[in-house]
Design an enzyme around this catalytic site. Structure first.
Site, PDB file in Angstrom:
ATOM      1  N   GLU A 116     -30.065 -14.784 -14.787  1.00 53.40           N
ATOM      2  CA  GLU A 116     -31.183 -14.128 -15.454  1.00 53.40           C
ATOM      3  C   GLU A 116     -30.800 -13.296 -16.681  1.00 53.40           C
ATOM      4  OE1 GLU A 116     -34.300 -14.636 -14.781  1.00 53.40           O
ATOM      5  OE2 GLU A 116     -33.989 -15.859 -12.993  1.00 53.40           O
ATOM      6  N   SER A 390     -57.469 -52.069   1.956  1.00 54.10           N
ATOM      7  CA  SER A 390     -58.600 -52.582   1.186  1.00 54.10           C
ATOM      8  C   SER A 390     -59.393 -51.503   0.473  1.00 54.10           C
ATOM      9  CB  SER A 390     -59.544 -53.368   2.106  1.00 54.10           C
ATOM     10  OG  SER A 390     -58.918 -54.524   2.601  1.00 54.10           O
TER      11      SER A 390
END
Length: 892
Positions: A116, A390
């Site tokens: 950081e 389907s």
């Protein structure tokens, strides 16, 4: 000569001197402009600096005051439901393990600083070197493309300021960071960051994360564990090692590289940590404690966090954001109840569903699984590893065919033996072939072969383009895609079907509508923009076809179990089957299926449901009611969340309806003679309707009736009648065509004595001919004189006998049957379509000609019968109905 040479030499020298002088002037001028440019740039820079200083001072003067409580405690975000008022109880900063600076292990501090802010102990709140790199990146990539925030700045941002990327916020952040550094020590600032940063879910601070993920205090963390935790704040949910161990490991290795780069560890330490599996020291599943969160909305809120992290921009949950979501608590409650209901036929079968707002695409509720609790759980609603069967047919086959090929819902398709291009045979679920049918019937019956044929007509490129427009990211579309595909979740499926119910407008399913920052006034709308994915005619025509899937009165409809009385809805079933190899491998019978699906929608909601077993080797039995589970789950939720006032789907002006004759190719309109079972009301995009009427079942014109032939001298005046005005009549005599006329009368001249004339009249219409109407007349010569002279030669013997005979016959049978004989041929002729001379002569039996005409009529009847044998009808005097019926049977 020499003078000329000298003069030339002088001129050359003179020209050279002029050139040098000119170049000198140019260089001098250039230097002057450069100097002026530098002075101008310097002036601008000074002015800009002075302006920046003034602007910075103005912004800094409006910065909030430092508040130690805010500096040390995390600020929880606020989540609001779809109504904008109801707060969703999910993230709270509770049970935090606060760690004093002296208890923070060196290895964890090094990992955090390397990741950081490596120069944290060297700068005064702002890292000028890092800021310079960020400025360059922002110039090339746009403002805000790269941050330069130090740990001090992150503490300020997470405590006081919104995360909007503005000069004002950056100026205030820099000012407060500097001020924070003046009032607090580096150790105190690092402690603030260490304990308030969001790690994952509602876990704040590295100490809390150490206990949650590794079951130990931060002071006992190993290198690889410290590196993992140090990398999590960049994307807390994505790098959660419980949920995404692979992503967490990749991020950990990046942190280890940074630690080596900044000389916090050496290469040997890095490689040793690299070789340690992330999951090796995580808390075992059975020992993990549930996080403090409302399980009622867990799955939905996880999706919110994921979506927030995926948004462009720097949005962090530890910055006090107010997030407006699409959640509808009532709908979520109904989903939760249904997922816990007794609709499930055993304890192991799983299911998932997603409810989407049809008009906006907002996700109203999510059912991730039957039980979605604890730290280890699987969200089946967002999974993409199940084949949808389907359910994909209207998306990849019929929708694109209507959109790109202008197909009607009545397009003729043939369900017949068929194979893929590879030669592999395609089968329907019942093993049968139903022959020609409409696209509508093929879809609501979910026939496989017509779907594959339709996709082949559409083409894979068109199909892929169509599904991508409705949010389905299929990398490839094959022939078999018409029968199913994976890489589709219930979330995506609900969103795709919603586009059909929203007039073709697609909204990407989403959970966040807008974000309001901590100041309460700055907000950003983050909901996706609507996209027109298809024509409104396509959307409505597909919807109308899918209505039949759930029509309880439609024979063969596959989705009847999902039907809801009084609710206008559309939907599609889906079943994914095992391959022959898997059936044998798992020792399963042909009725076994991996998954069952149902996706359905109204104008308000679109819901997709999956059901199956976590272990793919455990099948659902399609020969039983197990196959109906997805439909029943759908019905229970949709029936409870739908209002009685739910609007019906409205047919747009771009769609027309026509009655077509099934099986015609190209499609033709039904004729008045098309049998009812061959008629179908079908939809067309306006302008594509057929204009030709089918002639397959068109009858021949009716036979002319009332045909009469009145003889006047040598002229036969024919007359007849007919029920239609748009027919013509062909008139013939003795097989020779005399004329074709639109009148119902004709005069024939030139009758000759002793000749029999058979007249026929045939009605013609559009090339079709009726049965003939006929009548026969014979012109007899006048009586010979010899029979009259013979009685004069033998008056005594012959005349009395000859005179008495004619008198006795009428006396014995005054009307006898001669008039009746005259009537009889007329009736027969009328039945045959022929009409004789009117009845008046029958009342005068004394005329010798009448009985002869009666005899001729009998012969005419025979002639008519013969003529009919050669005609189009059967000559029995009936209408054409019998003939038509025979033709219809022949077509059948």
């Amino acid at each position: 000569m020499s003078d000329k040479k000298i003069s030339r030499e002088e001129r050359r020298k003179s020209i050279e001197r002029q050139r040098k002088h000119s170049n000198k002037q140019k260089k001098s001028g250039a230097k002057t402009w450069i100097k002026r440019g530098f002075l101008a740039i310097a002036a601008i820079a000074v002015a800009g600096f002075l302006f920046g200083v003034v602007l910075f001072a103005v912004y800094a003067s409006s910065a909030p005051e430092l508040d130690e409580e805010l500096l040390r405690d995390p600020i929880s975000p606020v989540f609001l439901a779809n109504d904008g008022e109801t707060e969703i109880p999910y993230f709270t900063a509770q049970n935090r393990e606060y760690v004093e600076y002296d208890d923070i292990p060196k290895v964890l501090e090094d990992a955090i600083l390397a990741t950081e802010d490596n120069r944290f102990y060297e700068h005064s709140g702002i890292d000028v070197i890092r800021l310079g790199g960020a400025v360059i990146a922002n110039v090339t990539g746009g403002f805000g493309s790269q941050g330069a925030s130090t740990i001090t700045q992150q503490v300020i941002k997470n405590s006081f300021l919104s995360n909007e990327k503005t000069l004002k916020r950056k100026a205030q952040e820099a000012y407060l960071a500097y001020k924070l550094e003046q009032e607090y020590s580096k150790e105190e600032i690092f402690e603030m960051y260490f304990n308030k940063i969001l790690m994952s879910g509602n876990t704040y601070g590295f100490g809390t994360a150490a206990q949650q993920f590794f079951g130990k205090p931060a002071a006992e963390l190993e290198l690889h564990e410290a590196a993992l935790l140090a990398g999590m704040p960049q994307s807390p949910n994505r790098y959660n090692p419980f949920k995404n161990p692979q992503a967490a490991e990749e991020r950990r290795d990046v942190v280890l590289n940074l630690m080596e780069q900044h000389e916090k560890i050496d290469t040997a330490q890095k490689e040793e940590a690299w070789s340690t599996p992330v999951e090796s020291t995580l808390v075992p599943e059975d020992q993990r404690t549930a996080t403090e969160e409302s399980t009622e909305y867990t799955a939905f809120m996880e999706m919110v966090v994921d979506e927030l992290e995926a948004l462009e921009g720097d949005y962090s949950l530890d910055e006090g954001l107010t997030i407006y979501t699409t959640l509808e608590p009532y709908v979520q409650e109904r989903v939760n109840e249904t997922m816990a209901s007794d609709l499930f036929f055993d304890e192991d079968v799983e299911s998932a569903m997603t409810v989407v707002d049809t008009k906006t695409g907002g996700i109203s509720a999510v059912g991730a699984a039957r039980e979605y609790e604890g730290d280890v759980r699987r969200n089946y609603a967002t999974s993409k590893d199940r084949v949808i069967g389907s359910t994909i047919k209207p998306l990849v086959s019929y929708g694109p065919a209507i959109e790109y090929l202008d197909w009607s819902t009545g397009q003729t398709l043939v369900d017949e033996e068929y194979s893929y291009s590879s030669g592999q045979e395609i089968r329907n679920v019942d093993g049968e072939f139903l022959g020609p049918m409409t696209a509508r019937e093929a879809l609501y019956r979910s026939r496989n072969i017509p779907a594959v044929k339709t996709l082949e007509e559409v083409g894979s490129d068109n199909a892929k383009e169509f599904v991508q427009k409705i949010g389905l990211n299929l990398e490839n579309v094959y022939e078999s895609t018409a029968l199913g595909s994976d890489n589709i979740s219930t979330v995506e499926l609900a969103g795709a079907f919603a586009a059909f119910g929203n007039n073709g407008v697609f909204n990407d399913p989403h959970t966040i509508k807008k974000i309001v920052f901590r100041d309460g006034s700055t907000e950003e709308i983050v909901a996706p923009e609507p996209v027109t994915a298809m024509k409104d005619s396509t959307a409505y025509m597909v919807t109308d076809m899918l209505r039949d899937v759930v029509d309880t009165g439609m024979a063969g409809a596959t989705g009847k179990e999902a039907a809801i009385s009084g609710l206008d809805m559309a939907g599609k079933t889906g079943t994914s089957n095992y391959s022959e190899e898997k059936l044998q491998e798992y020792n399963l019978d042909a009725s076994s299926a991996r998954d069952v699906w149902f996706a359905g929608y109204t104008t308000d909601y679109s819901i997709s449901v999956w059901s199956g077993y976590p272990n793919v080797q455990t099948p659902i039995d399609t020969a039983s009611d197990e196959r109906l589970l997805a439909q029943r789950l759908f019905k229970q939720v949709m029936s409870q969340i739908s209002s009685p006032e739910t609007a019906s789907f409205q047919q747009p002006e771009s769609v027309t309806e026509e009655v077509i004759e099934i099986g015609t190719e190209p499609l033709r309109l039904a004729s008045p003679f098309t049998p009812w079972n061959m008629r179908s009301e079908e939809l067309f995009a306006r302008g594509t309707e057929p204009s030709t009427v089918s002639e397959r079942f068109v009858a021949d014109p009716d036979r002319p009736s009332g045909l009469r032939a009145e003889v006047s001298g040598t002229t036969a005046n024919l007359s007849w009648s007919h029920g239609s005005d748009d027919v013509s009549f062909e008139v013939s005599v003795n097989g020779e065509v005399l004329t074709t006329t639109g009148d119902t009368s004709y005069s024939y001249n030139g009758l000759e004595e002793g000749v029999t004339y058979t007249f026929r009249v045939v009605a013609t219409q559009n090339g079709r001919r009726s049965d003939p109407a006929s009548t026969t007349i014979e012109i007899t010569p006048p009586p010979e004189e010899e029979p009259e002279e013979e009685p004069e030669e033998e008056p005594a013997e012959e005349e009395p006998v000859e005179e008495e005979q004619p008198e006795e016959e009428p006396a014995e049978e005054p009307a006898e049957e001669e008039p009746s004989d005259e009537d009889q041929p007329e009736e027969v002729l009328e039945d045959e379509g022929s009409v004789q001379t009117p009845d008046e002569p029958i009342d005068t039996p004394e005329q010798p000609v009448e009985p002869e005409e009666g005899d001729e009529e009998n012969s005419g009847s025979n002639a008519t019968s013969n003529g009919n044998d050669n005609g189009n009808g059967n000559g029995n005097g009936n209408d054409n109905g019998n003939g038509n019926a025979n033709r219809e049977d022949d077509e059948s």
